[in-house]
Scaffold this motif. Sequence first.
Motif, PDB file in Angstrom:
ATOM      1  N   THR A 209      -5.834  -8.581   8.621  1.00 17.22           N
ATOM      2  CA  THR A 209      -7.054  -8.420   8.184  1.00 17.22           C
ATOM      3  C   THR A 209      -7.681  -9.299   7.064  1.00 17.22           C
ATOM      4  N   ASN A 210      -8.359  -9.321   6.478  1.00 13.06           N
ATOM      5  CA  ASN A 210      -9.338 -10.352   5.694  1.00 13.06           C
ATOM      6  C   ASN A 210     -11.126  -9.526   5.189  1.00 13.06           C
ATOM      7  N   GLY A 211     -11.787 -10.502   4.818  1.00 12.87           N
ATOM      8  CA  GLY A 211     -12.823 -10.311   3.570  1.00 12.87           C
ATOM      9  C   GLY A 211     -13.608  -9.631   4.879  1.00 12.87           C
ATOM     10  N   ASP A 212     -13.584  -9.723   6.061  1.00 15.71           N
ATOM     11  CA  ASP A 212     -14.374  -8.898   6.603  1.00 15.71           C
ATOM     12  C   ASP A 212     -14.161  -7.796   7.859  1.00 15.71           C
ATOM     13  N   THR A 213     -13.200  -7.824   7.102  1.00 15.01           N
ATOM     14  CA  THR A 213     -12.800  -5.938   7.494  1.00 15.01           C
ATOM     15  C   THR A 213     -13.313  -5.232   7.243  1.00 15.01           C
ATOM     16  N   ILE A 214     -13.893  -4.282   7.901  1.00 17.28           N
ATOM     17  CA  ILE A 214     -14.245  -3.054   7.454  1.00 17.28           C
ATOM     18  C   ILE A 214     -13.574  -1.638   6.909  1.00 17.28           C
ATOM     19  N   ALA A 215     -13.386  -2.055   5.446  1.00 26.68           N
ATOM     20  CA  ALA A 215     -12.927  -1.315   4.632  1.00 26.68           C
ATOM     21  C   ALA A 215     -13.571   0.660   4.695  1.00 26.68           C
ATOM     22  N   LYS A 216     -14.543   0.541   5.052  1.00 28.05           N
ATOM     23  CA  LYS A 216     -14.931   1.710   5.524  1.00 28.05           C
ATOM     24  C   LYS A 216     -16.822   1.855   5.741  1.00 28.05           C
ATOM     25  N   PHE A 217     -17.279   3.118   6.226  1.00 30.71           N
ATOM     26  CA  PHE A 217     -18.255   3.524   6.705  1.00 30.71           C
ATOM     27  C   PHE A 217     -19.086   4.378   5.432  1.00 30.71           C
ATOM     28  N   MET A 218     -19.435   4.264   4.643  1.00 28.91           N
ATOM     29  CA  MET A 218     -20.210   5.100   3.424  1.00 28.91           C
ATOM     30  C   MET A 218     -21.665   5.669   3.890  1.00 28.91           C
ATOM     31  N   PHE A 219     -21.599   6.752   4.159  1.00 28.94           N
ATOM     32  CA  PHE A 219     -23.298   7.397   4.701  1.00 28.94           C
ATOM     33  C   PHE A 219     -24.275   7.526   3.045  1.00 28.94           C
ATOM     34  N   THR A 220     -25.569   6.632   3.918  1.00 24.92           N
ATOM     35  CA  THR A 220     -26.284   7.228   2.599  1.00 24.92           C
ATOM     36  C   THR A 220     -26.274   8.138   2.209  1.00 24.92           C
ATOM     37  N   SER A 221     -27.982   8.786   1.226  1.00 19.79           N
ATOM     38  CA  SER A 221     -27.345  10.220   0.914  1.00 19.79           C
ATOM     39  C   SER A 221     -28.462  11.203   1.391  1.00 19.79           C
ATOM     40  N   GLY A 222     -29.261   9.966   2.057  1.00 19.89           N
ATOM     41  CA  GLY A 222     -30.477  10.315   3.331  1.00 19.89           C
ATOM     42  C   GLY A 222     -32.007  11.240   2.881  1.00 19.89           C
ATOM     43  N   SER A 223     -31.539  10.527   1.553  1.00 20.24           N
ATOM     44  CA  SER A 223     -32.875  10.624   1.212  1.00 20.24           C
ATOM     45  C   SER A 223     -34.200  10.909   1.046  1.00 20.24           C
ATOM     46  N   THR A 224     -34.622   9.823   2.756  1.00 18.87           N
ATOM     47  CA  THR A 224     -35.350   8.964   2.950  1.00 18.87           C
ATOM     48  C   THR A 224     -35.411   9.757   5.165  1.00 18.87           C
ATOM     49  N   GLY A 225     -34.435  10.090   5.792  1.00 13.54           N
ATOM     50  CA  GLY A 225     -33.979  10.355   6.598  1.00 13.54           C
ATOM     51  C   GLY A 225     -32.895  11.212   6.846  1.00 13.54           C
ATOM     52  N   MET A 226     -31.655  10.711   8.613  1.00 13.78           N
ATOM     53  CA  MET A 226     -30.912  11.305   8.004  1.00 13.78           C
ATOM     54  C   MET A 226     -30.317  10.185   7.611  1.00 13.78           C
ATOM     55  N   PRO A 227     -28.378  10.396   7.524  1.00 16.74           N
ATOM     56  CA  PRO A 227     -27.668   9.402   7.012  1.00 16.74           C
ATOM     57  C   PRO A 227     -27.182   8.185   7.464  1.00 16.74           C
ATOM     58  N   LYS A 228     -27.403   6.897   7.314  1.00 10.76           N
ATOM     59  CA  LYS A 228     -27.228   6.043   7.527  1.00 10.76           C
ATOM     60  C   LYS A 228     -25.331   5.578   7.224  1.00 10.76           C
ATOM     61  N   ALA A 229     -25.023   4.745   8.436  1.00 11.45           N
ATOM     62  CA  ALA A 229     -23.154   4.572   8.375  1.00 11.45           C
ATOM     63  C   ALA A 229     -23.333   3.021   7.538  1.00 11.45           C
ATOM     64  N   VAL A 230     -23.592   2.840   6.235  1.00 12.08           N
ATOM     65  CA  VAL A 230     -23.171   1.467   5.013  1.00 12.08           C
ATOM     66  C   VAL A 230     -21.920   0.961   5.899  1.00 12.08           C
ATOM     67  N   ILE A 231     -21.887  -0.314   6.497  1.00 12.42           N
ATOM     68  CA  ILE A 231     -21.158  -0.943   6.419  1.00 12.42           C
ATOM     69  C   ILE A 231     -20.550  -1.032   5.111  1.00 12.42           C
ATOM     70  N   ASN A 232     -19.448  -0.889   5.164  1.00 11.33           N
ATOM     71  CA  ASN A 232     -18.236  -1.116   3.792  1.00 11.33           C
ATOM     72  C   ASN A 232     -17.044  -2.404   3.882  1.00 11.33           C
ATOM     73  N   THR A 233     -17.092  -3.882   3.933  1.00 15.91           N
ATOM     74  CA  THR A 233     -16.173  -4.449   3.723  1.00 15.91           C
ATOM     75  C   THR A 233     -15.421  -4.926   2.585  1.00 15.91           C
ATOM     76  N   GLN A 234     -14.431  -5.420   3.614  1.00 16.41           N
ATOM     77  CA  GLN A 234     -13.120  -5.564   1.862  1.00 16.41           C
ATOM     78  C   GLN A 234     -13.504  -6.881   1.176  1.00 16.41           C
ATOM     79  N   ARG A 235     -14.538  -7.240   1.706  1.00 10.55           N
ATOM     80  CA  ARG A 235     -15.323  -8.900   0.762  1.00 10.55           C
ATOM     81  C   ARG A 235     -15.893  -7.431  -0.681  1.00 10.55           C
ATOM     82  N   MET A 236     -16.605  -6.580   0.116  1.00  9.48           N
ATOM     83  CA  MET A 236     -17.939  -5.655  -0.888  1.00  9.48           C
ATOM     84  C   MET A 236     -17.146  -5.484  -2.410  1.00  9.48           C
TER      85      MET A 236
END
Length: 618
Positions: A209-236
Motif C-alpha cells: 500500500t501507499n499514499g494513493d491507497t484508498i483508506a475509506k469511503f466516507m459518505f457526504t451528509s446528503g444535505s443537497t441530494g443523495m449521499p456521495k461516496a468520497v474517496i479518502n486516501t491514506q495520504r489525505m
Amino acid sequence: MLADFHPVNVHDFGVEVEYRDNGEQVVRCPRPLDDYAVRITDRLEYWADKTPDAIFVAQRNEEGEWEKLTYRETLERVTSIAAWLLDKNLSAERPVMCLSGNSIEHLLLALGSQYIGVPYSPISTAYSLISTDYGKLRHVFDLLTPGLVFVDNLGPFRDAIDAVIPADLPLVAVSKEHGDDGLKNPVTLFSELLDTPACAAADAARDATNGDTIAKFMFTSGSTGMPKAVINTQRMICANQVMMNSLMEFLQEEPPVLVDWLPWNHTFGGNHNIGIALYNGGSLYIDHGKPTHKAFGVTLKNLTDVAPTVYFNVPKGYELLVKELRAHPEVAKKFFSRLQLMHFAAAGLSQHIWDAIDELAIEHTGKKVPMITGLGATETAPAALFASIVECASGVIGTPLPGIELKLVPNGDKMEARVRGSSVTPGYWRAEEQTAKAFDEEGFYCLGDAVKYIDPEKPGRGFRFDGRVSEDFKLDTGTWVSVGTLRAHIIHFFAPYIQDVVIAGHDRDYVSAMVFADIGHCRKLIHDGDQLSDLEVLRSPRVRETFQRLLNEMAETATGSSTCIRRLRFLEEAPSIDLNEVTDKGSINQRAVLKNRDALVKDLYSEQPSDEVMILSR
C-alpha cells in the motif's frame, strides 16, 4: 488578549496572498507542510513500539466498567483481523461496510482492513435504525457493492439487513442476540477474527500500500441530494493530521486524551478525532452519549471519570454541557482540570453559550480555556482552515493550514472558496460526472461556500463564513438573499427558541421563514408547560406572542429586503430523513423542505394566509 487564556502551544502563521488580474486570489500558509506517514496504521505500529502500554482506546462494557486496549494490544488484534480478511476476496470494488456505530470492535475492523489495503466505509446508523424505507441504505449499498458487512449486534439491524443485504453476502457480528433466526447470510462472530494468527502475507499486503491507497469511503451528509461516496486516501488522512499538528503543536508535546461521541461515519469524528488520538499516541475514550437531553447523562458520567486534554463537540453539545457543569461543579472542576483546548464544528456556537463556557472555566481554573473552530469538509479529510485563538468567534473560519491553498473566485457580490492540497480527495467513487463538476480547471475542489475577510486590509486575521453559494437566491427585485448568513442571524436572534429555520422567498417580493422550534425552551415560556403536548406548546398564545415580538424586533435591525423576515410559521412535523429533509447529523436540506412542504410555502405567500402564519407588524 492571550493573557486571558491558559497558555497552549497553538500557532498563527498568517497568510501569503496572490492577487490575480481576473479578481481571483490564492491564499496560502507561509509555513510548508512537514513530512507525514505513508499510512495511518504506520502510526499504530510506531506507538505500539514506543509506548506499548499506553491506552489507545477504551469503552464501557455491559457492567459499566471501562474496557481498555493498549497500543500493543490494539496492534495484535489488528494484525489478526488483517490475516482473517486476506482470503475474503475484498478490495476497493468489494470493501468492508460497517452499519453500526462507534465501538472498539468497529475501530479494530477498520484498522485491520486498512492494514492490508482494503477500504472500509462507516455508514450512518440512521439509515438502518431510523429510516423506514431504507432508501439511503440501499443507495450506499448499490454504490459500494461491499464484500463484507459488519454490525455490532444483529438484532437491531435485522430489518435493514433483510431489506437491503443479499442473502449470500457474509456478515461479521460481535453479538447475534437472536438476530440470526432464519437469516440466510453466513455470519462470523468477531471473536473468530481475533483468534486468527497474524501472518507474513498480511504484512506483505501492508507493504504494497501507499499514499494513493484508498483508506475509506466516507459518505457526504446528503444535505443537497443523495449521499456521495468520497474517496479518502491514506495520504489525505495522514497529511491532514500533520497539517493540524503544525498548528496545534501541543498535541505533539503530550499525548492527547479525548472523551468523544462524534459518529465515525462523519469526517469530524471518524477522521479528525480518531486521527488526533492515533497519530499523536493519545487515548480515545468512546462516549456512547449524545447531545440530547435523554442521552447526555452518559456523557456526564464519562466526563466524571475521565478529564480530557482536548474536547470536541457540536454547539448543541456545548449547550447541554454548560447546563450540566453548572449543576455539577465537581464534574466541572474535573472537566477543566487539564483541558488545553476546545473546538466546535457543524454549526455556529451561540455567544451566550460561549460566554457561559468562559465563565465556568474562569470559575474553576482562573482563566479561559481557548475555543477554536475552522472550515472543512468530508472532501478535505476534513480540516482546511483554522481560526486563531485571538480571532476565533462564531462564524470565523480562520486561515489555510500548511499545505492548503485557498482560491477565492468572484461569484456575484461574494467570494467563492475553493481548496487544493494533499488532504483533498481525488473524487467521488463511481461518479465521474460528479467528480468533474466538483473541481475547477486548476484542480481546486469547489467547497460551495463563500467567505469574506475579517479585515481586507489585514488578510492575516483570516476569514468569516459567508454562506453556501448554492443556497442563495434572488427576490423578484433582483436582490440576493444570503441564506446561510440570514439563517444564522435568525437562530441567534430567536435563541434559544429555534432549533433550525428554512428560508423561503425565491423569486418572491419578500423573505419568509419556516421554523423548527426548540420545544424544550418554548415549553418553559408557559406556566405548567410540561403538561402540554408539543403541538399545544407551539400553538399556545404565550409562545406565539414571543415569536411575534422577536419577529418585529428583528425587523428593526434589518438593512434591507434581503435581511427582513416579513412572515414566519412553525413547522409542526419534524424533518424526515426518508424524504431527504434532514441528514443523520441533523443538517437541514433547505431545498427538500421547501419542495416537500410546498403547500405551506404557498400559504406563507397567500393574500389571506392561514392563522398559522405570523405577519410582521410595522
